[in-house]
Motif scaffolding. Structure first.
Motif, mmCIF file in Angstrom:
data_model
loop_
_atom_site.group_PDB
_atom_site.id
_atom_site.type_symbol
_atom_site.label_atom_id
_atom_site.label_comp_id
_atom_site.label_asym_id
_atom_site.label_seq_id
_atom_site.Cartn_x
_atom_site.Cartn_y
_atom_site.Cartn_z
ATOM 1 N N ASN A 47 -84.289 63.925 45.923
ATOM 2 C CA ASN A 47 -84.036 65.352 45.720
ATOM 3 C C ASN A 47 -84.619 65.860 44.405
ATOM 4 O O ASN A 47 -84.350 66.989 44.016
ATOM 5 C CB ASN A 47 -82.535 65.645 45.758
ATOM 6 N N VAL A 48 -85.384 65.023 43.718
ATOM 7 C CA VAL A 48 -86.057 65.429 42.481
ATOM 8 C C VAL A 48 -87.548 65.533 42.781
ATOM 9 O O VAL A 48 -88.193 64.542 43.124
ATOM 10 C CB VAL A 48 -85.809 64.425 41.344
ATOM 11 N N LEU A 49 -88.091 66.737 42.671
ATOM 12 C CA LEU A 49 -89.500 66.980 42.961
ATOM 13 C C LEU A 49 -90.291 66.960 41.655
ATOM 14 O O LEU A 49 -89.986 67.717 40.733
ATOM 15 C CB LEU A 49 -89.676 68.323 43.668
ATOM 16 N N VAL A 50 -91.299 66.098 41.585
ATOM 17 C CA VAL A 50 -92.121 65.954 40.375
ATOM 18 C C VAL A 50 -93.469 66.623 40.627
ATOM 19 O O VAL A 50 -94.221 66.223 41.510
ATOM 20 C CB VAL A 50 -92.323 64.468 40.026
ATOM 21 N N ARG A 51 -93.766 67.643 39.844
ATOM 22 C CA ARG A 51 -95.020 68.382 40.012
ATOM 23 C C ARG A 51 -96.148 67.748 39.211
ATOM 24 O O ARG A 51 -95.931 66.833 38.415
ATOM 25 C CB ARG A 51 -94.805 69.842 39.613
ATOM 26 N N GLY A 52 -97.344 68.257 39.437
ATOM 27 C CA GLY A 52 -98.520 67.671 38.808
ATOM 28 C C GLY A 52 -98.475 67.685 37.293
ATOM 29 O O GLY A 52 -99.045 66.799 36.646
ATOM 30 N N ASP A 53 -97.830 68.692 36.686
ATOM 31 C CA ASP A 53 -97.765 68.776 35.233
ATOM 32 C C ASP A 53 -96.615 67.966 34.648
ATOM 33 O O ASP A 53 -96.368 68.003 33.440
ATOM 34 C CB ASP A 53 -97.643 70.239 34.789
ATOM 35 N N GLY A 54 -95.900 67.226 35.506
ATOM 36 C CA GLY A 54 -94.802 66.394 35.037
ATOM 37 C C GLY A 54 -93.445 67.074 35.064
ATOM 38 O O GLY A 54 -92.422 66.410 34.900
ATOM 39 N N SER A 55 -93.407 68.384 35.251
ATOM 40 C CA SER A 55 -92.129 69.088 35.321
ATOM 41 C C SER A 55 -91.439 68.768 36.642
ATOM 42 O O SER A 55 -92.075 68.331 37.605
ATOM 43 C CB SER A 55 -92.330 70.594 35.175
ATOM 44 N N ILE A 56 -90.149 68.995 36.687
ATOM 45 C CA ILE A 56 -89.392 68.658 37.891
ATOM 46 C C ILE A 56 -88.634 69.870 38.406
ATOM 47 O O ILE A 56 -88.380 70.844 37.682
ATOM 48 C CB ILE A 56 -88.408 67.498 37.645
ATOM 49 N N LYS A 57 -88.304 69.805 39.676
ATOM 50 C CA LYS A 57 -87.408 70.772 40.292
ATOM 51 C C LYS A 57 -86.379 70.002 41.107
ATOM 52 O O LYS A 57 -86.731 69.114 41.890
ATOM 53 C CB LYS A 57 -88.177 71.748 41.191
ATOM 54 N N LEU A 58 -85.132 70.349 40.908
ATOM 55 C CA LEU A 58 -84.051 69.745 41.679
ATOM 56 C C LEU A 58 -83.842 70.567 42.934
ATOM 57 O O LEU A 58 -83.663 71.784 42.874
ATOM 58 C CB LEU A 58 -82.761 69.694 40.852
ATOM 59 N N ALA A 59 -83.905 69.917 44.072
ATOM 60 C CA ALA A 59 -83.838 70.608 45.356
ATOM 61 C C ALA A 59 -82.583 70.221 46.118
ATOM 62 O O ALA A 59 -81.825 69.345 45.708
ATOM 63 C CB ALA A 59 -85.076 70.289 46.183
ATOM 64 N N ASP A 60 -82.412 70.897 47.234
ATOM 65 C CA ASP A 60 -81.363 70.609 48.204
ATOM 66 C C ASP A 60 -79.965 70.772 47.643
ATOM 67 O O ASP A 60 -79.187 69.822 47.581
ATOM 68 C CB ASP A 60 -81.526 69.217 48.813
ATOM 69 N N PHE A 61 -79.660 72.000 47.251
ATOM 70 C CA PHE A 61 -78.273 72.338 46.999
ATOM 71 C C PHE A 61 -77.601 72.669 48.334
ATOM 72 O O PHE A 61 -76.606 73.348 48.388
ATOM 73 C CB PHE A 61 -78.159 73.537 46.050
#
Length: 356
Positions: free
Chosen positions: A226-240
């Protein structure tokens, strides 16, 4: 453990050491087994539904939100019925392009917003087949609460929710389509991550969880998938998507286990009231996986994993070292009161990065 003859030779009134070493663990395993069987029955029903639409069957509804690095095919448009896979996408505003994943709560689609001219991810939440009218109404109410919870969270490290719509008997959550890979896949490809990078990911996750907790939202399914890692290294937490407000009534189906065993806190397995401490446990388990390349708790089956979470200490960190390893172990304390506070965790992670 003694054989039958040994048990017959025992005197009435077993000693306290015997109770502590044998009966109590056995009782715990019995409880875990009962919970596991309930989850299996639910899973079997879901598999029978998925068998009718076999394109993709996934446990998590999150990973498909990340745009996969593969060509996008365009399947035949779904029908207009009420069963799994049937979707009208709000009277034609959204054109379904691809089914990205399917899980226990519904389907994730890649779709095109014909009004705004952009591609989005749409999570279609579907009540389970076979429920009574009252049960379907209660489940739909729960889905609306979850959608409302997700939509209220506006943070750079959370997947953005654009809209929440009703479509026949389902609830549609329209989200940004994130070009990223999951943390689970990242570790599979790269191996255990450096301490500083693990700490950076932990701080970003802590930021979004803290804001969610301030809104009264508990994620309840924090894990590497549920942790999405983007190309620039930043993350987005998904699936609430299985989150709920602390003050909302629990509408979870009786006997259902929501979550992934290796990343579920002990109190969550026991079915106790949700609290922010559950998410801190999930954060600790997720960072442990990122640093070690394997979960903190393992076993040959979901039942064995749940038993390990309830009774065994976590695996000893081999790569994380100190102080990161000690911090992760403290997050995995059985008693929520023994886990570090948000402030303590932030301080500990910050010392491992370049952040002030």
């Amino acid at each position: 453990m003694p054989g039958l003859g040994g048990f017959l030779a025992m005197q009435a009134g077993p000693s306290e050491p015997f109770i502590a070493s044998t009966i109590i663990p056995a009782a715990i395993l019995v409880v875990v087994f009962i919970l596991w069987r309930a989850a299996i029955r639910r899973s079997q029903k879901q598999r029978r539904r998925v068998a009718q639409h076999p394109r993709v069957a996934v446990q998590s509804m999150t990973a498909p939100i990340a745009a996969a690095a593969r060509p996008h095919s365009t399947p035949p448009l779904p029908g207009s019925g009420h069963g799994p896979g049937a979707i009208t996408l709000s009277a034609g505003r959204f054109t379904p392009l691809e089914e990205l994943g399917r899980g226990g709560m519904g389907v994730v689609w890649r779709a095109r917003d014909t009004v705004l001219g952009r591609q989005v991810a749409i999570k279609q939440l579907l009540p389970p087949v076979g429920l009574s009218a009252d049960a379907r109404g209660a489940m739909r109410a729960r889905m609306l609460r979850e959608a409302r919870a997700a939509a209220q969270l506006d943070h750079r490290n959370a997947v953005t929710v654009h809209d929440v719509l009703l479509d026949q008997d389902s609830v549609l959550i329209v989200m940004e389509l994130v070009k990223a890979v999951t943390l689970a896949k990242t570790v599979e490809r790269e191996g255990p991550l450096p301490h500083a990078r693990v700490a950076e990911i932990g701080l970003d996750m802590l930021d979004v969880l803290t804001e969610a907790h301030e809104l009264g939202i508990i994620h309840r399914d924090v894990k590497p998938a549920n942790v999405l890692v983007r190309g620039d290294g930043s993350i987005k937490l998904a699936d609430f998507g299985i989150a709920r407000f602390e003050s909302d009534p629990t509408l979870t189906e009786a006997g259902a286990i929501i979550g992934t065993p290796a990343y579920m806190a002990p109190e969550q397995i026991r079915g106790l009231e949700s609290s922010p401490a559950i998410d801190l446990w999930g954060l600790g388990a997720t960072l442990f996986y990122a640093a070690e390349g394997r979960p903190a708790f393992g076993g040959p089956s979901p039942t064995a994993v749940m038993a390990a979470v309830l009774t065994d200490p976590p695996r000893t960190p081999q790569r994380a070292g100190s102080p990161l390893g000690q911090l992760l172990i403290s997050l995995l304390a059985k008693d929520p009161k023994d886990r570090p506070t948000t402030a303590q965790l932030r301080s500990g992670l910050s010392q491992l990065t370049s952040r002030s």
